[in-house]
Design an enzyme around this catalytic site. Structure first.
Site, PDB file in Angstrom:
ATOM      1  N   CYS A  14       0.848  -1.197   0.000  1.00 30.89           N
ATOM      2  CA  CYS A  14       0.000   0.000   0.000  1.00 30.89           C
ATOM      3  C   CYS A  14       0.879   1.241   0.000  1.00 30.89           C
ATOM      4  O   CYS A  14       0.625   2.217  -0.717  1.00 30.89           O
ATOM      5  CB  CYS A  14      -0.888   0.029   1.243  1.00 30.89           C
ATOM      6  N   CYS A  23       2.430   3.121  -3.280  1.00 29.86           N
ATOM      7  CA  CYS A  23       1.653   4.129  -4.007  1.00 29.86           C
ATOM      8  C   CYS A  23       1.210   5.269  -3.100  1.00 29.86           C
ATOM      9  O   CYS A  23       1.274   6.434  -3.467  1.00 29.86           O
ATOM     10  CB  CYS A  23       0.406   3.507  -4.639  1.00 29.86           C
ATOM     11  N   HIS A  24       0.724   4.910  -1.911  1.00 27.95           N
ATOM     12  CA  HIS A  24       0.033   5.896  -1.074  1.00 27.95           C
ATOM     13  C   HIS A  24       0.926   6.597  -0.066  1.00 27.95           C
ATOM     14  O   HIS A  24       0.492   7.549   0.581  1.00 27.95           O
ATOM     15  CB  HIS A  24      -1.117   5.227  -0.310  1.00 27.95           C
ATOM     16  N   CYS A  62      -7.883  -2.232  -4.922  1.00 30.39           N
ATOM     17  CA  CYS A  62      -6.443  -1.984  -5.020  1.00 30.39           C
ATOM     18  C   CYS A  62      -5.674  -3.306  -5.001  1.00 30.39           C
ATOM     19  O   CYS A  62      -4.769  -3.516  -5.800  1.00 30.39           O
ATOM     20  CB  CYS A  62      -5.967  -1.130  -3.835  1.00 30.39           C
ATOM     21  N   CYS A  72     -34.197  -0.621  12.598  1.00 27.78           N
ATOM     22  CA  CYS A  72     -33.080   0.066  13.255  1.00 27.78           C
ATOM     23  C   CYS A  72     -33.619   1.221  14.089  1.00 27.78           C
ATOM     24  O   CYS A  72     -33.211   1.453  15.227  1.00 27.78           O
ATOM     25  CB  CYS A  72     -32.102   0.612  12.228  1.00 27.78           C
ATOM     26  N   CYS A  74     -35.134   1.049  17.876  1.00 34.71           N
ATOM     27  CA  CYS A  74     -34.215   1.114  19.014  1.00 34.71           C
ATOM     28  C   CYS A  74     -33.385   2.399  18.988  1.00 34.71           C
ATOM     29  O   CYS A  74     -33.296   3.116  19.971  1.00 34.71           O
ATOM     30  CB  CYS A  74     -33.255  -0.074  19.015  1.00 34.71           C
ATOM     31  N   HIS A  75     -32.751   2.683  17.858  1.00 34.02           N
ATOM     32  CA  HIS A  75     -31.682   3.683  17.842  1.00 34.02           C
ATOM     33  C   HIS A  75     -32.168   5.110  17.570  1.00 34.02           C
ATOM     34  O   HIS A  75     -31.410   6.052  17.729  1.00 34.02           O
ATOM     35  CB  HIS A  75     -30.611   3.269  16.840  1.00 34.02           C
ATOM     36  N   ARG A  94     -21.615  -5.680  12.681  1.00 33.84           N
ATOM     37  CA  ARG A  94     -22.498  -5.161  13.730  1.00 33.84           C
ATOM     38  C   ARG A  94     -23.943  -5.113  13.233  1.00 33.84           C
ATOM     39  O   ARG A  94     -24.869  -5.460  13.958  1.00 33.84           O
ATOM     40  CB  ARG A  94     -22.028  -3.764  14.154  1.00 33.84           C
ATOM     41  N   CYS A 152     -27.167  -7.086  14.825  1.00 32.56           N
ATOM     42  CA  CYS A 152     -28.403  -6.407  15.202  1.00 32.56           C
ATOM     43  C   CYS A 152     -29.607  -7.060  14.515  1.00 32.56           C
ATOM     44  O   CYS A 152     -30.639  -7.294  15.142  1.00 32.56           O
ATOM     45  CB  CYS A 152     -28.337  -4.937  14.810  1.00 32.56           C
TER      46      CYS A 152
END
Lengths: 283, 109
Positions: free
Chosen positions: A99, A102-103, A136, A199, A202-203, A240, A244
């Site tokens: 990586c 290039c970066h 990549c 979702c 609850c959230h 995650r 859920c």
């Protein structure tokens, strides 16, 4: 009178217990005494009907868990970022490139995590950071792509998040990304599973309340990847989501699926304005 | 030798004589409890860090016995009184006989 004292003592005791179990929702997060993290801010415009303020999941955790994230030495998620830095500098694949070739240094990538998931014009799709890394690996390095949310992929994502900490999440939701964003929004408000929970149930409707022993957060993903104390490893946002949806007793989508990419874009946009916080520590 | 084991410590560079300083240590280690089974039902053998010690100039600061219930990447934080400058030596003992060491100097001003 004696009985009354007993009750008073009991009440006092349970208050103390509550103070330990619940979080300090007014605490401020500064990492290493240096990086200031915005954990509470005005909700982005597209959320104005639903929420006034958006809050990082950090505010919903206990004092002990909160403090683990305030120093990189105490944050076990940084072990993953450290491993990610090793992977970053190691050549892989038929092209013999890393990586870094290039970066450059990982720090050069500061700000990248904040704008993903992002529309990729060439591919004609919305891509998450992990999809971009795999692109990549396949096309520039000639290496095998990593499994979604698997250890190497998540460690590199943690590295890229760590160098963007303190920068505001700012994913684009208009233009070509809008279609995926609308799809993610639809998933967010769709009730899934035998428990028929979306979702939002609850959230959005119940954050701050307890669902049995869990203190519900707003489900923000600005802190991902997240080191969870319950499984002692870094967890990706898609994993995650899967957990859920499983908890609603539904068949879940797979990490890396178009549904979860759209949902990640939508959920990330709900946190536009919060700081990138990953790798964070949660329970 | 277990894979990916790396000790880390955080010690203040200097202290005043008699000052109590906080030391933080962490070793990345999988801490396999010996209770779990693999996919074929065979017991995965126990592989943990079973002892940790910290010495200042050869004098023991803390000597810890670790048990299988301690989770992965054990993190230990403790205090030590520093009367004179010198070197903290940290040692972790692995079930497989490996010993991992790390040391950090501290100056007294």
């Amino acid at each position: 009178m004696k009985k009354f004292h007993g009750i008073a003592a009991l009440v006092a005791a349970s208050f103390t217990g509550a103070a330990i179990a619940t979080a300090d929702e007014n605490a401020e997060l500064v990492i290493n005494g240096d990086i200031e993290i915005v954990t509470k801010t005005a909700a982005p415009a597209h959320l104005s009907d639903a929420l006034d303020e958006v809050m990082s999941g950090w505010r919903f955790r206990s004092d002990q868990t909160q403090s683990m994230q305030m120093d990189d030495f105490d944050n076990p998620g940084m072990l993953g970022a450290e491993n990610g830095a090793e992977i970053w500098a190691t050549a892989d694949g038929t092209e013999g490139k890393s990586c870094a070739d290039c970066h450059g240094a990982p720090e050069e990538m500061a700000g990248v995590k904040a704008v993903y998931p992002k529309w990729n014009e060439e591919a004609g799709e919305v891509r998450t950071l992990q999809m971009q890394v795999n692109d990549c690996r396949e096309n520039r390095m000639g290496a095998e792509p990593w499994g979604y949310d698997k250890s190497d992929a998540i460690d590199v994502e943690a590295l890229l998040a760590s160098v963007s900490r303190g920068m505001p999440v700012n994913v684009a939701i208009d233009g070509p990304a809008q279609e995926a964003w609308e799809k993610g929004k639809e998933i967010y408000y769709t009730r899934f599973g035998q428990l028929e929970l979306s979702c939002a149930n609850c959230h959005e409707d119940n954050y701050g309340n307890m669902i049995r022993a869990d203190h519900l957060s707003q489900g923000q993903i600005n802190g991902f990847p997240t080191y969870r104390l319950k499984n002692t490893k870094l967890n990706g946002a898609h994993s995650r989501f899967k957990g859920c949806i499983r908890d609603t007793r539904a068949e879940t989508f797979s990490p890396g699926s178009p549904e979860f990419v759209a949902l990640e874009l939508y959920v990330a946009s709900r946190g536009n304005g919060l700081s990138v916080e990953g790798p964070s520590v949660r329970n | 030798m277990a894979k990916g084991v790396k000790p880390r410590v955080k010690v203040p560079k200097s202290a005043s004589a008699g000052e109590v300083v906080t030391l933080k240590t962490l070793i990345s280690h999988k801490m396999e409890s010996g209770q779990r089974k693999d996919g074929d039902g065979n017991l995965i053998p126990r592989s943990i860090i079973n002892r940790f010690t910290c010495e200042l100039n050869g004098k023991m600061v803390i000597d810890v016995t670790l048990e299988p219930a301690i989770s992965t990447n054990p993190y230990l934080e403790f205090d030590a009184r520093v009367d004179e400058g010198g070197e903290f030596k940290f040692t972790w003992y692995d079930d497989d006989g490996s010993v991992y060491e790390e040391s950090k100097p501290i100056a007294v001003s």
